[in-house]
Design a protein around this motif. Sequence first.
Motif, PDB file in Angstrom:
ATOM      1  N   GLY A 194      16.909  -5.293 -11.045  1.00  0.00           N
ATOM      2  CA  GLY A 194      17.449  -5.953  -9.865  1.00  0.00           C
ATOM      3  C   GLY A 194      18.832  -5.485  -9.470  1.00  0.00           C
ATOM      4  O   GLY A 194      19.440  -6.026  -8.548  1.00  0.00           O
TER       5      GLY A 194
ATOM      6  N   ASP B  39       8.871  -6.461   1.297  1.00  0.00           N
ATOM      7  CA  ASP B  39       9.911  -6.951   0.390  1.00  0.00           C
ATOM      8  C   ASP B  39       9.354  -7.040  -1.029  1.00  0.00           C
ATOM      9  O   ASP B  39       8.309  -7.643  -1.267  1.00  0.00           O
ATOM     10  CB  ASP B  39      10.415  -8.323   0.837  1.00  0.00           C
ATOM     11  CG  ASP B  39      11.088  -8.292   2.200  1.00  0.00           C
ATOM     12  OD1 ASP B  39      11.336  -7.195   2.731  1.00  0.00           O
ATOM     13  OD2 ASP B  39      11.362  -9.384   2.743  1.00  0.00           O
ATOM     14  N   GLY B  40      10.066  -6.420  -1.972  1.00  0.00           N
ATOM     15  CA  GLY B  40       9.653  -6.469  -3.366  1.00  0.00           C
ATOM     16  C   GLY B  40       8.617  -5.438  -3.772  1.00  0.00           C
ATOM     17  O   GLY B  40       8.105  -5.494  -4.891  1.00  0.00           O
TER      18      GLY B  40
ATOM     19  N   LYS C  31       3.720  -5.127  -5.998  1.00  0.00           N
ATOM     20  CA  LYS C  31       4.840  -6.059  -5.980  1.00  0.00           C
ATOM     21  C   LYS C  31       5.620  -6.034  -7.294  1.00  0.00           C
ATOM     22  O   LYS C  31       5.050  -6.167  -8.379  1.00  0.00           O
ATOM     23  CB  LYS C  31       4.357  -7.486  -5.700  1.00  0.00           C
ATOM     24  CG  LYS C  31       3.892  -7.715  -4.269  1.00  0.00           C
ATOM     25  CD  LYS C  31       5.042  -7.675  -3.278  1.00  0.00           C
ATOM     26  CE  LYS C  31       4.558  -8.063  -1.884  1.00  0.00           C
ATOM     27  NZ  LYS C  31       5.645  -8.205  -0.930  1.00  0.00           N
ATOM     28  N   HIS C  32       6.932  -5.892  -7.191  1.00  0.00           N
ATOM     29  CA  HIS C  32       7.819  -5.924  -8.343  1.00  0.00           C
ATOM     30  C   HIS C  32       7.654  -7.254  -9.081  1.00  0.00           C
ATOM     31  O   HIS C  32       7.540  -8.304  -8.470  1.00  0.00           O
ATOM     32  CB  HIS C  32       9.273  -5.768  -7.877  1.00  0.00           C
ATOM     33  CG  HIS C  32      10.284  -5.958  -8.948  1.00  0.00           C
ATOM     34  ND1 HIS C  32      10.460  -5.058  -9.970  1.00  0.00           N
ATOM     35  CD2 HIS C  32      11.169  -6.956  -9.168  1.00  0.00           C
ATOM     36  CE1 HIS C  32      11.415  -5.481 -10.764  1.00  0.00           C
ATOM     37  NE2 HIS C  32      11.867  -6.631 -10.297  1.00  0.00           N
TER      38      HIS C  32
ATOM     39  N   TYR D 133      12.460  -0.562  -6.646  1.00  0.00           N
ATOM     40  CA  TYR D 133      11.681  -1.246  -5.610  1.00  0.00           C
ATOM     41  C   TYR D 133      12.508  -1.542  -4.373  1.00  0.00           C
ATOM     42  O   TYR D 133      13.728  -1.442  -4.383  1.00  0.00           O
ATOM     43  CB  TYR D 133      11.062  -2.528  -6.170  1.00  0.00           C
ATOM     44  CG  TYR D 133      12.046  -3.629  -6.516  1.00  0.00           C
ATOM     45  CD1 TYR D 133      12.234  -4.725  -5.666  1.00  0.00           C
ATOM     46  CD2 TYR D 133      12.779  -3.598  -7.694  1.00  0.00           C
ATOM     47  CE1 TYR D 133      13.123  -5.739  -5.982  1.00  0.00           C
ATOM     48  CE2 TYR D 133      13.668  -4.612  -8.018  1.00  0.00           C
ATOM     49  CZ  TYR D 133      13.843  -5.678  -7.157  1.00  0.00           C
ATOM     50  OH  TYR D 133      14.726  -6.677  -7.463  1.00  0.00           O
TER      51      TYR D 133
ATOM     52  N   VAL E  57      13.925  -4.121  -2.227  1.00  0.00           N
ATOM     53  CA  VAL E  57      14.277  -5.539  -2.310  1.00  0.00           C
ATOM     54  C   VAL E  57      13.997  -6.232  -0.974  1.00  0.00           C
ATOM     55  O   VAL E  57      13.348  -7.273  -0.914  1.00  0.00           O
ATOM     56  CB  VAL E  57      15.762  -5.731  -2.693  1.00  0.00           C
ATOM     57  CG1 VAL E  57      16.130  -7.209  -2.721  1.00  0.00           C
ATOM     58  CG2 VAL E  57      16.045  -5.049  -4.019  1.00  0.00           C
TER      59      VAL E  57
END
Length: 197
Positions: free
Chosen positions: A42, A74-75, A96-97, A189, A191
Amino acid sequence: MLNKALVPALLLAAGAAHAEGLPGVTDGAGPNLVIEVADTAGTAKGRIVLDLYSDKAPKHVERLLSLAKSGAYDGVVFHRVIDGFMAQTGDVEFGKHGADTARAGMGGSSMPDLPAEFNDVSFQRGTVGMARSQDPNSANSQFFIDLAPAEFLDGQYTVVGQLVDGWDVLNAIKKGDPAANGSVVEPDYMVKVTVTE
């Protein structure tokens, strides 16, 4: 669903050049995708800005804009990154993360696949193209950004835009294992993906 990864045989690429001044490249007027990139923990890596070519690939650009505006991107991880070739992302179904991304690269959105919109823009460093299966009319949500010129993709994949800011961030995206077709373990990824017009 068919694997939307680029055809594995297309792994050769060399050199690096900017796409400015190349035939077919538009003026950077937008719309743009602004992508905030982070590593798997992150930690922010920065942002990249993609100028989209609505005049060259209107259906594909509309799809990217629709998915970005809905938050679908997103993600989503950069699941396939090959040093000296390209960074691929956009699997909103399996990429997806924080989820199991073992099938990342095999999915798409709930919308139908798109007919090819091949155009006169050559694949160069920073060129954005739509990923697809072996069927030319199978692009859906996944896209890739070239890390080096890849003219062997010209007329085979739909060009949708050009990276215009964030070259350092693009180059810093975590690379995958060449022996595993660029599959990335603990990938970086997207964000947040926003649209500016």
